[in-house]
Design an enzyme around this catalytic site. Structure first.
Site, short mmCIF file in Angstrom:
data_model
loop_
_atom_site.label_atom_id
_atom_site.label_comp_id
_atom_site.label_asym_id
_atom_site.label_seq_id
_atom_site.Cartn_x
_atom_site.Cartn_y
_atom_site.Cartn_z
CB SER A 9 43.09 50.06 39.11
OG SER A 9 43.38 50.00 37.73
CB CYS A 10 38.57 48.66 37.82
SG CYS A 10 37.31 48.02 36.73
CG HIS A 11 38.81 43.28 35.55
ND1 HIS A 11 38.61 41.98 35.95
CD2 HIS A 11 37.60 43.85 35.56
CE1 HIS A 11 37.34 41.78 36.20
NE2 HIS A 11 36.71 42.89 35.97
#
Length: 169
Positions: A9-11
């Site tokens: 997912s988003c870092h």
């Protein structure tokens, strides 16, 4: 000190999750590339951890439970669901751990185990995104639910310095 890479997912989300854990000494946030057939780097983190405090199987379980590890979607190129390994032994272990954890999920886990090749660190102003200002709308709406899931299932692994803050979610 061991290291392992995670993407899914988003870092910013992934960084906050792993930074909240005891035994994790450092989380590098940016983009990882692999030679596993993926030419484009994807958002990911490198987790540096003390295996005497938290083991690799637990880290892999946390990763699977805190992102959509069974979901294919149009953004999978940017948010590749992956465990990036640093040697053949770690690669073999990660594959076996995911096979064992599959029984916990109703759908097929799509998370790939890929060899780490390169890493590009994010710009300084985006590092430690969540803990610099958890009141940002993205943090409230996107990161907090993932941290709540972490707390609900893996509470005993939360680092003492983050327990109180996460308990308020």
């Amino acid at each position: 000190m061991q290291q392992i890479g995670f993407g899914g997912s988003c870092h910013w989300c992934t960084e906050a999750i792993f930074r909240s854990l005891r035994g994790v000494q450092k989380v590098d946030q940016g983009w990882i590339a692999s030679d596993g057939g993926h030419t484009q780097p994807s958002e990911a983190v490198i987790v540096h951890f003390d295996e005497n405090e938290i083991d690799l199987r637990t880290l892999i379980a946390i990763h699977l439970y805190t992102h959509s590890c069974t979901s294919t979607h149009s953004m999978r190129g940017k948010y590749r669901s992956a465990v990036y390994t640093f040697d053949k032994e770690q690669n073999k272990f990660a594959k076996a751990a995911i096979r064992k954890l599959q029984a916990d999920f109703g759908e097929l886990i799509i998370t790939e185990v890929l060899p780490f090749v390169t890493f590009k660190l994010n710009d300084e102003n985006y590092l430690d995104y969540y803990y610099k200002d958890p009141s940002k709308p993205f943090c409230q709406n996107i990161v907090n639910p993932k941290l709540s899931a972490l707390l609900a299932r893996f509470e005993k692994y939360i680092a003492p310095e983050y327990r109180e803050q996460l308990a308020r979610l």
